[in-house]
Design a protein around this motif. Structure first.
Motif, mmCIF file in Angstrom:
data_model
loop_
_atom_site.group_PDB
_atom_site.id
_atom_site.type_symbol
_atom_site.label_atom_id
_atom_site.label_comp_id
_atom_site.label_asym_id
_atom_site.label_seq_id
_atom_site.Cartn_x
_atom_site.Cartn_y
_atom_site.Cartn_z
ATOM 1 N N LEU A 1 0.802 -1.225 0.000
ATOM 2 C CA LEU A 1 0.000 0.000 0.000
ATOM 3 C C LEU A 1 0.835 1.276 0.000
ATOM 4 C CD1 LEU A 1 -2.900 -0.904 2.481
ATOM 5 C CD2 LEU A 1 -3.042 -0.623 0.002
ATOM 6 N N ALA A 2 2.103 1.152 0.352
ATOM 7 C CA ALA A 2 2.939 2.359 0.416
ATOM 8 C C ALA A 2 3.028 3.010 -0.960
ATOM 9 C CB ALA A 2 4.337 2.007 0.926
ATOM 10 N N GLY A 3 2.489 4.212 -1.066
ATOM 11 C CA GLY A 3 2.514 4.938 -2.318
ATOM 12 C C GLY A 3 1.419 4.559 -3.291
ATOM 13 N N ALA A 4 0.551 3.668 -2.911
ATOM 14 C CA ALA A 4 -0.512 3.219 -3.810
ATOM 15 C C ALA A 4 -1.595 4.281 -3.960
ATOM 16 C CB ALA A 4 -1.148 1.937 -3.267
ATOM 17 N N PRO A 5 -2.306 4.288 -5.100
ATOM 18 C CA PRO A 5 -3.473 5.166 -5.221
ATOM 19 C C PRO A 5 -4.467 4.849 -4.107
ATOM 20 C CG PRO A 5 -2.895 4.178 -7.335
ATOM 21 C CD PRO A 5 -2.086 3.470 -6.306
ATOM 22 N N GLU A 6 -5.091 5.865 -3.549
ATOM 23 C CA GLU A 6 -6.039 5.623 -2.453
ATOM 24 C C GLU A 6 -7.339 5.033 -2.993
ATOM 25 O OE1 GLU A 6 -8.272 7.786 1.332
ATOM 26 O OE2 GLU A 6 -7.159 9.002 -0.124
ATOM 27 N N ILE A 7 -7.795 3.991 -2.335
ATOM 28 C CA ILE A 7 -9.090 3.389 -2.639
ATOM 29 C C ILE A 7 -10.093 3.898 -1.604
ATOM 30 C CG2 ILE A 7 -10.408 1.251 -2.865
ATOM 31 C CD1 ILE A 7 -8.326 1.744 -5.067
ATOM 32 N N LYS A 8 -11.143 4.528 -2.077
ATOM 33 C CA LYS A 8 -12.170 5.102 -1.212
ATOM 34 C C LYS A 8 -13.261 4.061 -0.962
ATOM 35 C CE LYS A 8 -14.964 8.016 -3.153
ATOM 36 N NZ LYS A 8 -15.468 9.240 -3.806
ATOM 37 N N ARG B 1 -11.642 7.698 7.364
ATOM 38 C CA ARG B 1 -11.637 7.955 5.930
ATOM 39 C C ARG B 1 -12.827 7.294 5.218
ATOM 40 N NH1 ARG B 1 -7.245 10.636 4.755
ATOM 41 N NH2 ARG B 1 -7.592 10.433 2.505
ATOM 42 N N ILE B 2 -13.632 6.554 5.967
ATOM 43 C CA ILE B 2 -14.830 5.960 5.383
ATOM 44 C C ILE B 2 -15.824 7.068 5.041
ATOM 45 C CG2 ILE B 2 -16.820 4.459 5.835
ATOM 46 C CD1 ILE B 2 -15.036 2.792 7.657
ATOM 47 N N VAL B 3 -16.458 6.971 3.886
ATOM 48 C CA VAL B 3 -17.474 7.932 3.466
ATOM 49 C C VAL B 3 -18.843 7.303 3.673
ATOM 50 C CG1 VAL B 3 -18.362 9.327 1.565
ATOM 51 C CG2 VAL B 3 -15.888 8.877 1.744
ATOM 52 N N PRO C 1 -20.085 10.964 -4.315
ATOM 53 C CA PRO C 1 -19.458 10.720 -5.624
ATOM 54 C C PRO C 1 -18.718 9.382 -5.651
ATOM 55 C CG PRO C 1 -19.035 12.960 -4.879
ATOM 56 C CD PRO C 1 -19.661 12.245 -3.721
ATOM 57 N N LEU C 2 -18.835 8.690 -6.773
ATOM 58 C CA LEU C 2 -18.168 7.406 -6.964
ATOM 59 C C LEU C 2 -17.232 7.510 -8.161
ATOM 60 C CD1 LEU C 2 -21.332 5.089 -6.717
ATOM 61 C CD2 LEU C 2 -19.828 5.772 -4.841
ATOM 62 N N ASP C 3 -16.134 6.738 -8.147
ATOM 63 C CA ASP C 3 -15.250 6.674 -9.301
ATOM 64 C C ASP C 3 -14.627 5.287 -9.364
ATOM 65 O OD1 ASP C 3 -13.190 6.627 -7.396
ATOM 66 O OD2 ASP C 3 -12.767 8.771 -7.599
ATOM 67 N N ASP C 4 -13.637 5.133 -10.255
ATOM 68 C CA ASP C 4 -13.050 3.805 -10.452
ATOM 69 C C ASP C 4 -12.028 3.441 -9.387
ATOM 70 O OD1 ASP C 4 -11.110 5.572 -11.202
ATOM 71 O OD2 ASP C 4 -10.765 4.703 -13.195
ATOM 72 N N ARG C 5 -11.969 4.232 -8.333
ATOM 73 C CA ARG C 5 -11.151 3.899 -7.160
ATOM 74 C C ARG C 5 -12.035 3.796 -5.921
ATOM 75 N NH1 ARG C 5 -5.900 7.964 -7.812
ATOM 76 N NH2 ARG C 5 -5.307 7.323 -9.933
ATOM 77 N N THR C 6 -13.293 3.388 -6.116
ATOM 78 C CA THR C 6 -14.266 3.350 -5.013
ATOM 79 C C THR C 6 -14.817 1.945 -4.824
ATOM 80 O OG1 THR C 6 -14.951 5.620 -5.498
ATOM 81 C CG2 THR C 6 -16.430 4.292 -4.131
ATOM 82 N N ALA D 1 -26.290 0.663 -10.576
ATOM 83 C CA ALA D 1 -26.162 1.298 -11.894
ATOM 84 C C ALA D 1 -25.238 2.506 -11.819
ATOM 85 C CB ALA D 1 -27.544 1.697 -12.410
ATOM 86 N N ARG D 2 -25.392 3.309 -10.763
ATOM 87 C CA ARG D 2 -24.517 4.482 -10.582
ATOM 88 C C ARG D 2 -23.060 4.020 -10.416
ATOM 89 N NH1 ARG D 2 -27.017 8.941 -7.927
ATOM 90 N NH2 ARG D 2 -24.897 9.659 -7.402
ATOM 91 N N ALA D 3 -22.872 2.964 -9.631
ATOM 92 C CA ALA D 3 -21.522 2.482 -9.363
ATOM 93 C C ALA D 3 -20.867 1.926 -10.618
ATOM 94 C CB ALA D 3 -21.559 1.421 -8.269
ATOM 95 N N ARG D 4 -21.599 1.166 -11.392
ATOM 96 C CA ARG D 4 -21.030 0.565 -12.599
ATOM 97 C C ARG D 4 -20.670 1.644 -13.630
ATOM 98 N NH1 ARG D 4 -21.505 -4.942 -12.548
ATOM 99 N NH2 ARG D 4 -21.195 -5.171 -14.793
ATOM 100 N N GLU D 5 -21.481 2.660 -13.699
ATOM 101 C CA GLU D 5 -21.191 3.763 -14.610
ATOM 102 C C GLU D 5 -19.878 4.452 -14.246
ATOM 103 O OE1 GLU D 5 -23.252 7.977 -16.103
ATOM 104 O OE2 GLU D 5 -24.332 6.607 -14.768
ATOM 105 N N ALA D 6 -19.605 4.510 -12.930
ATOM 106 C CA ALA D 6 -18.387 5.165 -12.456
ATOM 107 C C ALA D 6 -17.179 4.236 -12.444
ATOM 108 C CB ALA D 6 -18.618 5.705 -11.039
ATOM 109 N N GLY D 7 -17.400 2.930 -12.634
ATOM 110 C CA GLY D 7 -16.300 1.974 -12.581
ATOM 111 C C GLY D 7 -15.971 1.507 -11.179
ATOM 112 N N ALA D 8 -16.873 1.725 -10.220
ATOM 113 C CA ALA D 8 -16.654 1.317 -8.829
ATOM 114 C C ALA D 8 -16.944 -0.174 -8.651
ATOM 115 C CB ALA D 8 -17.541 2.133 -7.894
#
Length: 451
Positions: free
Chosen positions: A165-172, A196-198, A215-220, A242-249
């Motif tokens: 995880l060191a330096g990894a993109p953050e997963i929300k 950090r939980i939303v 908001p959702l994205d492909d790192r969620t 449907a919202r999640a799949r559209e965002a790539g979550a």
């Protein structure tokens, strides 16, 4: 020591215990609890006879059990063990298999493969999914969320296995305001950080409000739930996913007990849930297998197998080996009681059990309302959430119920005030037990008000 004689004695004691299920106190008496002090002895310098140990366990231990395997236990969505599943457990103890791979136990690997296929069929989830049989929703959620994070990082070009995880993109992570504690525990252990939980807002029935979804994205990772622990409510899966799949979550569904609604006429409550990426559910809840048995289900079978892989030079196996789908390397064949329950109930039997418990819960809710209790939820599944007219009355009723020994259920906090929660999930619970429960609550409340 005569091994067969000792085992026969254990069987006889177990049968006597089962025979007393209908009449046993649902919660042990103060005397039975005090008697547990007999177990507080120093480690023997020399071994004691096995038959004496068994007798002590039965004499002191049996009276101090909570009768969750009986018909009048309504706490924590704990299903009684179906006879077929309990019988299979007894034979499994004699087998004493390490059910990690086919090489360790051909019969276990075969039956768990069949059980996994049947689970997907019964729950109508994507048939290509992998099914891992673990200890609990907590352990299975750990596996699912670890897989989700690893997969999302891989899509970002990050090798989690080698780079960590060191330096990894953050997963929300986005969860419901009413997320179950086991999901939060898994997130904490995995290092997501509770701060950090939303949190997603919920509507009046406890379901995620899609109009206010963060908001959702492909790192969620979006965590939804089927069967909120207090109300039994469901998130609006079709819209949220449907919202999640559209965002790539990635979408994970905590369906510890609510997922089984999908096997019955209550399936519309779960519409769209099959579009998620992973699911967890318990067999020891609504399928009524013995403790402890849960499942992690992942649409991307390869993703789960790679995340959980534990192949070694001395023990490698295929991607569908249970040691490569769950947290445990050495494990018992938890899927075998699932196989026995599904084979014995069949599709219609599962549906009938779920629908009967729903009808019983609805009856409890209607009767409590008629008697003047405040029922706080729409009884959409098997949970009844209620309270008395005052907080003090609610707490007094809970104490009186638990002291009576005639039934057991627990309390909770709902919208900032004490409430009581009844869960109907035991195959042993008859309509007469439901009626007895309602009558007991009315009698105890009236007695307290008369004091």
């Amino acid at each position: 020591m005569d091994e067969l004689k000792l085992l026969a004695d254990a069987d006889a004691r177990g049968l006597r215990y089962i025979e007393g299920n209908a009449t046993r106190r649902v919660f042990p008496s103060n005397e039975a609890i005090a008697a547990l002090a007999a177990f507080d002895e120093p480690l023997p310098s020399s071994g004691l006879p096995a038959e004496d140990t068994l007798a002590l366990l039965d004499r002191i231990g049996s009276p101090a059990t909570t009768a969750s395997n009986g018909p009048r236990y309504f706490g924590f969505v704990i299903g009684a063990a179906l006879p077929a599943a309990a019988a299979v457990e007894r034979l499994m103890l004699a087998w004493d298999q390490c059910a990690s791979t086919f090489d360790n136990s051909p019969v276990s690997a075969t039956l768990e493969r069949v059980a996994g296929r049947w689970v997907l069929d019964a729950l109508d989830l994507p048939r290509e999914s992998a099914v891992g049989f673990g200890t609990s929703a907590t352990a299975c959620t750990l596996g699912a969320l670890a897989t989700a994070r690893r997969a999302l990082l891989a899509r970002q070009g990050w090798d989690f296995d080698r780079q960590g995880l060191a330096g990894a993109p953050e997963i929300k992570v986005v969860v419901s305001e009413l997320v179950h504690i086991t999901v939060k525990k898994a997130l904490r252990i995995l290092g997501f950080g509770l701060d950090r939980i939303v949190y997603a807002s919920v509507d009046a029935d406890g379901g995620v409000d899609v109009s206010r979804l963060p908001p959702l994205d492909d790192r969620t990772v979006l965590c939804l739930q089927a069967g909120e622990v207090n109300t039994g409510g469901f998130d609006p899966f079709a819209q949220a996913i449907a919202r999640a799949r559209e965002a790539g979550a990635w979408v994970h569904v905590d369906g510890a007990f609510g997922l089984w609604a999908r096997t019955s006429s209550l399936a519309p409550l779960t519409a769209g849930i099959e579009q998620a990426d992973s699911w967890t559910t318990d067999a020891h809840k609504w399928l009524n297998t013995p403790y402890d048995c849960a499942m992690v289900i992942c649409r991307d079978a390869r993703a789960l197998a790679e995340a959980m892989n534990s192949d070694a030079v001395y023990m490698s196996a295929g991607a569908d080996a249970q040691k490569n789908l769950t947290l445990e390397f050495s494990r018992r064949a938890r899927g075998v009681p699932v196989w026995a329950a599904l084979r014995t109930l069949g599709r219609s039997g599962i549906a009938q059990m779920v629908e009967r418990h729903h009808a019983q819960a609805q009856r409890i809710g209607e009767e409590l309302s008629r008697l003047g209790f405040e029922v706080l939820n729409r009884v959409v599944l098997n949970q009844v959430l209620f309270r008395c007219s005052t907080d003090a009355g609610t707490q007094a009723l809970r104490s009186a119920v638990q002291a009576s020994g005639e039934t057991w259920f627990g309390g909770t906090i709902w919208q900032g005030r004490p409430a009581l929660r009844i869960s109907v999930s035991s195959w042993r619970t008859r309509d007469e037990d439901v009626q007895a429960l309602v009558q007991l609550l009315a009698r105890l409340r009236d007695a307290k008000q008369a004091d």
